[in-house]
Design an enzyme around this catalytic site. Structure first.
Site, short mmCIF file in Angstrom:
data_model
loop_
_atom_site.label_atom_id
_atom_site.label_comp_id
_atom_site.label_asym_id
_atom_site.label_seq_id
_atom_site.Cartn_x
_atom_site.Cartn_y
_atom_site.Cartn_z
CD GLU A 29 32.15 40.76 42.23
OE1 GLU A 29 32.48 39.65 41.81
OE2 GLU A 29 32.97 41.59 42.66
CE LYS A 72 43.46 44.17 41.99
NZ LYS A 72 42.07 44.22 42.49
CB CYS A 130 55.73 36.71 43.22
SG CYS A 130 55.69 35.19 44.14
CD1 TRP A 173 49.54 34.67 47.22
CD2 TRP A 173 50.12 33.07 45.76
NE1 TRP A 173 48.49 33.79 47.11
CE2 TRP A 173 48.81 32.81 46.23
CE3 TRP A 173 50.69 32.19 44.85
CZ2 TRP A 173 48.07 31.71 45.79
CZ3 TRP A 173 49.96 31.10 44.42
CH2 TRP A 173 48.66 30.87 44.90
CE LYS A 195 35.08 41.25 45.49
NZ LYS A 195 35.19 41.40 44.08
CG HIS A 226 15.32 22.83 41.66
ND1 HIS A 226 14.29 21.99 41.33
CD2 HIS A 226 15.01 24.03 41.10
CE1 HIS A 226 13.40 22.62 40.58
NE2 HIS A 226 13.81 23.88 40.44
CD GLU A 238 37.90 38.48 46.90
OE1 GLU A 238 38.97 38.01 46.51
OE2 GLU A 238 37.22 39.27 46.22
CG ASN A 260 55.52 36.88 39.21
OD1 ASN A 260 55.05 37.71 38.45
ND2 ASN A 260 54.79 35.91 39.71
N GLY A 261 56.53 33.48 39.24
CA GLY A 261 56.11 32.48 38.27
C GLY A 261 56.39 31.08 38.77
NE ARG A 263 52.84 41.23 40.72
CZ ARG A 263 52.23 41.03 39.57
NH1 ARG A 263 51.35 41.90 39.14
NH2 ARG A 263 52.50 39.99 38.83
O1 M6R Z 1 43.01 40.44 36.83
P1 M6R Z 1 41.79 39.61 36.61
O2 M6R Z 1 40.55 40.41 36.44
O3 M6R Z 1 41.96 38.62 35.49
O4 M6R Z 1 41.64 38.77 37.95
C1 M6R Z 1 40.68 37.75 38.06
C2 M6R Z 1 40.53 37.28 39.48
O5 M6R Z 1 41.72 36.76 39.97
C3 M6R Z 1 40.05 38.39 40.42
O6 M6R Z 1 38.87 38.96 39.96
C4 M6R Z 1 39.83 37.83 41.83
O7 M6R Z 1 38.78 36.92 41.83
C5 M6R Z 1 39.58 38.95 42.85
N1 M6R Z 1 40.22 38.60 44.08
C6 M6R Z 1 38.13 39.18 43.11
O8 M6R Z 1 37.90 40.16 44.06
#
Ligand code: M6R
Length: 605
Positions: A478, A600, A2, A74, A482, A501, A485, A100-101, A27
């Site tokens: 990683e 984000k 948010c 969100w 990527k 395993h 998501e 937001n929260g 956000r």
């Molecule tokens: O702001 P931060 O680095 O703490 O955020 C952590 C994760 O929420 C963030 O890396 C998230 O996994 C991204 N969508 C990855 O691309």
């Protein structure tokens, strides 16, 4: 998670709020809305959907008044819908609130308000704030006191902004565990979840702290401690980012721009203020138990960091997923514990929650973040701001590679402090670190097209496997994150040696398996794993050293990478996978900047 925004000044508020909301859309983007005040009346427009879809339907610029608030959502409480979209209003429709929260005691407050005959129409926790204020005003309180009283009753996390028709000269805001910054202008002021949203108007920001409220007027602001109601004086910080840094420019998406920005972002990271690198290294050196803490991509950077600390500084560190930290290690925290938290936003609730727990047990808290003024910078004993510039795409790209480069520099500093490396080894590593931006440049320019071709061929796969050994396991994690998501294709990442395993049972003819094979000591074993997968019919896609003909021959697709010290390989090897994820999303018709269900900055636990 948010985004909230507010404006008060001489201009029409609505177009400014609309523009700022677009910058906050990363956000959350399931619904949005704006409220303004004019001639003693409150005007509200809101709906479900992304901001520009709503704007096409409702024209968000067309609301009267020079003061207003806005929100992009969100969902936490209540599904995305027009009714649950913010701003929320009270029964008299003269008070509007954005939030937001998560308000933890909202059920009890809601019950209380229903008993007092308030009509609550949404399923959100936010709506109660407007009604709490209304109730206080009914009982004779002034708007400021009513707002402060209402906020003082909330438990949980919040960044709140409120406007009220009976006092159009102010925006009332408050924060607890969700970010809020006031943008200080000449004759106008703004407020936002992220300073980035108001950079176009002012680069001066005042960051509110937990448990603080502020009354924002055209010509100033007052910060008030919620507990004591005493005033706090705080002058603005200058935000070093240029407005152009948060624009897409010639790129179709922010994510693509941010992938291409990596060489420069990495150059910035090589100019960290050395006193802070020294300070962090010294504090790490004093620790008995050292944890590297992060969520999502930042956790993957921590995983890479732990290999680097071990190999360069001969220091064991534990990479930990922030949300698991308290359960797993909480009982062993002491004054001998050092936690280095890595967080792009510096606002991730899982990270802050773990740090607060550790702080109360006297642990030393250190931070690496991209966000000046973030909560992480305030709670850390010492911290490094990586200076990657704004990252708008929800998927972390340039901030990941920069985080790993910061960690590598820290490891090198620690190695020097502990006398773990010979002078020639230090010199070699420094040289390698400094060559990273130009290697990244080469990789960015050479792998985009190749990864698009691979994405075209594999876009209909139902699942992917990502394998790597040693530090390349962090690259595999990683790559998996990527791709998953952005393309919504379920994927698996494993240390290559562990794949036999259990996970190898999923392999059948043509199943796509990505191998990450820089030239390091585990190369031979990796080749063994490739053979095992091939024997079961898997399609092999290798990202490997460009001169590795053996791996090339074993692979159905081969992505050649320049020579690099394997210890820094995640910085370079992550790049082709960023392109892969990007192209898969675009080819499948998804928005790579705003993947579904995500935001984000995840500011809820
Ligand atoms: O702001 P931060 O680095 O703490 O955020 C952590 C994760 O929420 C963030 O890396 C998230 O996994 C991204 N969508 C990855 O691309």
């Amino acid at each position: 998670m948010c985004g909230i925004v507010g404006y008060i000044g001489p201009e029409d508020a609505a177009p400014i709020l609309h523009k700022a909301l677009l910058r906050l859309e990363y956000r959350g983007y399931d619904s949005a809305g704006v409220a303004t005040l004019s001639n003693g009346r409150l005007y509200v427009k809101k709906d479900q959907g992304k901001i520009e879809e709503i704007h096409k339907r409702l024209n968000l610029d067309d609301l009267p008044g020079n003061v207003g608030i806005g929100h992009t959502r969100w969902a936490t409480h209540g599904a995305p819908s027009k009714i649950n979209a913010h701003p929320h209003t009270d029964c008299t429709e003269t008070i509007a609130v954005v939030h937001n929260g998560v308000i933890e005691n909202f059920i009890e407050l809601r019950r209380e308000l229903l008993d007092l005959d308030h009509s609550l129409i949404s399923k959100t926790d936010t709506e109660i704030i407007a009604h709490l204020v209304e109730e206080s005003i009914k009982r004779g309180a002034e708007p400021e006191t009513a707002f402060l009283d209402a906020i003082s009753r909330l438990r949980g996390s919040y960044a709140v902004a409120m406007i009220i028709a009976s006092n159009p000269d102010a925006i009332y805001v408050a924060r607890n565990e969700a970010p809020l910054a006031i943008g200080v202008g000449e004759g106008f002021n703004l407020v936002s979840s992220d300073a980035n949203a108001f950079l176009e108007y002012t680069q001066k920001a005042v960051f509110l702290h937990n448990g603080e409220a502020a009354i924002i007027r055209r010509d100033g602001y007052r910060i008030i401690k919620l507990g004591t109601r005493s005033e706090v004086s705080r002058s603005p910080t200058l935000i070093p980012w240029a407005v152009s840094m948060s624009r897409k420019g010639e790129y179709e998406h922010y994510m693509l721009k941010e992938i291409y920005e990596q060489p420069n972002a990495l150059r910035n990271v090589l100019h960290l203020q050395q006193i802070y690198v020294d300070l962090l290294a010294e504090l790490i050196d004093r620790g008995r138990d050292i944890f590297l803490l992060g969520a999502g991509t930042s956790y993957n950077a921590c995983m890479a960091g732990s290999y680097i600390f071990s190999k360069i500084a001969r220091t064991s560190t534990y990479p930990v997923i922030a949300s698991e930290f308290i359960d797993n290690y909480g009982s062993s925290i002491s004054a001998d514990t050092v936690i280095l938290a890595v967080s792009q936003s510096g606002e991730t609730a899982d990270v802050l929650n773990a740090l607060e727990y550790a702080r109360l047990r006297a642990a030393t808290i250190l931070g690496i973040t991209n966000t000046v003024g973030s909560t992480l910078t305030r709670i850390s004993r010492a911290y490094i701001v990586q200076n990657s510039g704004p990252e708008i795409g929800v998927a972390a790209t340039k901030t990941f590679t920069s985080q790993v480069l910061v960690l590598a520099q820290l490891a090198l500093r620690l190695a020097r402090l502990k006398g773990k490396l010979a002078q020639y080894e230090m010199d070699e590593l420094y040289e390698t670190l400094h060559s990273i931006p130009s290697i990244a440049e080469k990789v960015v320019n050479s792998t985009d097209g190749k990864m698009r071709e691979i994405a075209e061929n594999l876009m209909n796969s139902s699942s992917f496997f990502f394998l790597g050994r040693g530090i390349s396991y962090s690259t595999a994690l990683e790559a998996r994150l990527k791709v998953m998501e952005l393309s919504y294709i379920p994927s698996i990442a494993y240390p290559a040696g562990e794949s036999k395993h259990g996970p190898i049972s999923v392999i059948e003819k043509s199943y796509p398996v990505f191998f990450i094979v820089p030239r390091d000591e585990s190369r031979k074993q990796n080749i063994g794993n490739i053979m095992e997968m091939k024997a079961r019919g898997a399609r092999i896609i290798s990202v490997a050293s460009e001169d590795d003909d053996e791996v090339r021959e074993l692979s159905d697709y081969f992505v050649g990478m320049p020579d690099i010290n394997p210890l820094l390989s995640p910085i370079i090897y992550a790049i082709p996978f960023q392109f892969l994820a990007y192209h898969l999303a675009v080819l499948k018709g998804y928005d790579p900047d705003k993947p579904r269900n995500l935001a984000k900055s995840v500011t809820v636990l």
